[in-house]
Scaffold this active site. Structure first.
Site, PDB file in Angstrom:
ATOM      1  N   ASP A 196      -7.464  -7.326   4.820  1.00 21.02           N
ATOM      2  CA  ASP A 196      -6.550  -8.184   4.055  1.00 21.02           C
ATOM      3  C   ASP A 196      -6.042  -9.367   4.881  1.00 21.02           C
ATOM      4  O   ASP A 196      -5.496 -10.327   4.320  1.00 21.02           O
ATOM      5  CB  ASP A 196      -5.355  -7.375   3.550  1.00 21.02           C
ATOM      6  CG  ASP A 196      -5.765  -6.346   2.503  1.00 21.02           C
ATOM      7  OD1 ASP A 196      -6.828  -6.523   1.865  1.00 21.02           O
ATOM      8  OD2 ASP A 196      -5.029  -5.361   2.330  1.00 21.02           O
ATOM      9  N   SER A 201       0.833  -1.210   0.000  1.00 24.32           N
ATOM     10  CA  SER A 201       0.000   0.000   0.000  1.00 24.32           C
ATOM     11  C   SER A 201       0.862   1.252   0.000  1.00 24.32           C
ATOM     12  O   SER A 201       0.591   2.217  -0.719  1.00 24.32           O
ATOM     13  CB  SER A 201      -0.901   0.031   1.245  1.00 24.32           C
ATOM     14  OG  SER A 201      -1.960  -0.883   1.113  1.00 24.32           O
ATOM     15  N   ARG A 214       2.018   3.983  -3.410  1.00 23.32           N
ATOM     16  CA  ARG A 214       1.789   5.421  -3.255  1.00 23.32           C
ATOM     17  C   ARG A 214       3.100   6.197  -3.306  1.00 23.32           C
ATOM     18  O   ARG A 214       3.164   7.286  -3.890  1.00 23.32           O
ATOM     19  CB  ARG A 214       1.028   5.684  -1.949  1.00 23.32           C
ATOM     20  CG  ARG A 214      -0.437   5.222  -2.017  1.00 23.32           C
ATOM     21  CD  ARG A 214      -1.080   5.254  -0.647  1.00 23.32           C
ATOM     22  NE  ARG A 214      -2.530   5.032  -0.696  1.00 23.32           N
ATOM     23  CZ  ARG A 214      -3.109   3.830  -0.775  1.00 23.32           C
ATOM     24  NH1 ARG A 214      -2.363   2.724  -0.815  1.00 23.32           N
ATOM     25  NH2 ARG A 214      -4.424   3.719  -0.818  1.00 23.32           N
TER      26      ARG A 214
HETATM   27  C1  S3P Z   1      -5.673  -0.952  -0.238  1.00 24.21           C
HETATM   28  C2  S3P Z   1      -6.942  -0.833   0.241  1.00 24.21           C
HETATM   29  C3  S3P Z   1      -7.794  -1.979   0.571  1.00 24.21           C
HETATM   30  C4  S3P Z   1      -6.987  -3.270   0.656  1.00 24.21           C
HETATM   31  C5  S3P Z   1      -6.019  -3.415  -0.469  1.00 24.21           C
HETATM   32  C6  S3P Z   1      -5.033  -2.257  -0.460  1.00 24.21           C
HETATM   33  C7  S3P Z   1      -4.905   0.277  -0.520  1.00 24.21           C
HETATM   34  O1  S3P Z   1      -8.776  -2.144  -0.430  1.00 24.21           O
HETATM   35  O2  S3P Z   1      -7.842  -4.376   0.706  1.00 24.21           O
HETATM   36  O3  S3P Z   1      -5.280  -4.618  -0.360  1.00 24.21           O
HETATM   37  O4  S3P Z   1      -3.655   0.215  -0.592  1.00 24.21           O
HETATM   38  O5  S3P Z   1      -5.519   1.329  -0.660  1.00 24.21           O
HETATM   39  P1  S3P Z   1     -10.074  -1.181  -0.539  1.00 24.21           P
HETATM   40  O6  S3P Z   1      -9.609   0.163  -0.868  1.00 24.21           O
HETATM   41  O7  S3P Z   1     -10.883  -1.783  -1.639  1.00 24.21           O
HETATM   42  O8  S3P Z   1     -10.730  -1.264   0.778  1.00 24.21           O
END
Ligand code: S3P
Length: 439
Positions: free
Chosen positions: A320, A17, A21
């Site tokens: 997750d 994540s 970014r």
């Molecule tokens: C993430 C947000 C989550 C998560 C995904 C990563 C992110 O999903 O399940 O593995 O990095 O923004 P959602 O935005 O659909 O909740």
């Protein structure tokens, strides 16, 4: 088959994540910066490749496979007026298996002149994309999907209108896409989610110098927004740590230390849930550096875990980690339930169906609910079962790793193999090597 002991110290792959970014936001900034990380998974490599296709990623050194940090030199495409992805040419970008990449890129692509077509693999091409397209259109963006799915086509560069959004799903990916698009809108955009979401977008954009704030479930971005590129060292992934935390909490002879793991409070719900179940976990924060907290996590064997009920208020912070928490529940005393997690059905696979089917295949009393599951635990085995069940992963990395952990700690009546161990590489390259290091 159950391991006799689990001991050692690991440096896990970079948090995906944050890594997505750090790369993408720098590619929209002013100047250039270095983004470094250990062992990026396939999803993060898709981001690096997409940015290289856009001409934003100049050099890469280090080796993703040998554990040396990988360093990316990212050059931003900001205009004099606002943050932007670079380039005016029409491009097709391959997002691979990554929903985060496709959704964040869809928002970011509205800031660059030129047409951006986003494609993905079979799993990603079956995931819902109107959840980003619809609110982006409300801002005036030109964006199409194929019946709600990839390919997503963005014709960027047109001025967008600052908008107040009330989202139907609490998704950090959607929130992130809208926040990036809002950078090029002249005025204040507000995004309110129906529940909590991870806050990496806000933390990182504020670190880079954008005017963005979160209050409760509302994020406000002041456009036009422009930010500077800044060096970032991405910490290890708490979602990867979750596999070893569950293994250590279930196994009768375990002592595992995980170095430099991201400790963002919106991401470490797994520690809070395992502690509620009785796990013995110690967290030692490191000195704060950069936009995200990090530190060391140690897990040791303790009393047998006990059951837990997780409802809508709990699941956002562990969304997750739920497949591997299901493995913890299957080894805990009593009956656990998860509800309010219907988003699991639209992740890399239908994680409710595959988690429950996998548990049933290894002899666990597990039942599907529309938005979660019910699991009655049994003590873990310390000896091999003789025979092995085959667990279907649906090419989903988190299902593959969750059931590899079930096998490692003797959850269920039967040892198991997963049908596609290699898919772990999506978020955790070297997962099975790390397992070997603990034996
Ligand atoms: C993430 C947000 C989550 C998560 C995904 C990563 C992110 O999903 O399940 O593995 O990095 O923004 P959602 O935005 O659909 O909740």
């Amino acid at each position: 088959m159950p391991a006799p002991q689990l001991r050692g110290t690991l440096r896990l792959p970079a948090d995906k994540s944050i890594a997505h970014r750090a790369l993408l936001f720098n590619a929209m900034g002013r100047g250039s910066a270095e983004v470094s990380m250990h062992r990026p998974g396939a999803d993060v490599r898709s981001t690096a490749a997409a940015l290289a296709d856009l001409g934003a990623l100049a050099t890469v050194d280090g080796d993703p496979d040998d554990g040396t940090p990988v360093r990316h030199r990212v050059t931003g495409g900001a205009t004099a007026h606002h943050a932007a992805l670079p380039g005016t040419a029409d491009v097709a970008l391959d997002c691979g298996n990554s929903g985060t990449l496709m959704r964040l890129l869809a928002g970011a692509a509205t800031t660059r002149a030129g047409r951006t077509v986003l494609v993905g693999d079979d799993s990603l091409s079956s995931r819902p994309m109107e959840r980003i397209a619809e609110p982006l259109r409300a801002m005036g963006a030109s964006i199409t999907t194929a019946n709600g799915h990839a390919p997503v086509t963005v014709a960027g560069g047109a001025p967008l209108t600052p908008t107040t959004h009330l989202l139907r799903v609490a998704s950090a990916q959607v929130l992130g896409a809208l926040t990036l698009a809002a950078a090029a809108a002249d005025g204040v955009t507000e995004v309110t989610t129906p529940g909590p979401t991870r806050d990496h977008t806000e933390r990182l954009l504020a670190f880079l110098g954008a005017r963005v704030e979160r209050a409760g479930h509302t994020t406000t971005i002041h456009g036009p927004a422009i930010w500077d590129c800044r060096d970032i060292d991405v910490p290890a992934d708490p979602s990867a740590a979750a596999f070893w935390l569950v293994a250590g909490a279930l196994h009768p002879d375990a002592d595992i230390t995980l170095d430099h793991v991201g400790l963002n409070p919106t991401r470490i719900g797994v520690i809070r849930v395992l502690e509620r179940m009785g796990a013995r976990i110690e967290v030692t924060p490191a000195d704060a550096a950069g936009p995200e907290p990090a530190g060391t996590i140690r897990v040791r064997s303790g009393e047998r875990l006990h059951a837990v009920d997780l409802g809508p208020d709990d699941v956002a912070d562990v969304i997750d980690e739920l497949p591997v928490l299901a493995v913890a529940m299957a080894g805990a005393a009593g009956t656990s339930t998860v509800t309010g997690a219907s988003e699991l059905r639209v992740k890399e696979s239908d994680r409710i169906a595959l988690t429950v089917a996998g548990l049933q295949a290894i002899g666990v009393a597990a039942e599907e609910l529309p938005d979660g599951w019910r699991i009655t635990g049994a003590p873990v085995r310390t000896t091999a079962s003789g025979g092995s069940a085959l667990v279907i992963t649906g090419a989903d990395h988190r299902i593959a790793m969750a059931f590899a952990i079930a096998d490692l700690v003797g959850v269920g009546t039967t040892d198991c193999d997963v049908d596609d161990p290699a898919c772990a590489d999506v978020s955790y390259p070297g997962f099975f090597d790390d397992m070997g290091r603990l034996l």
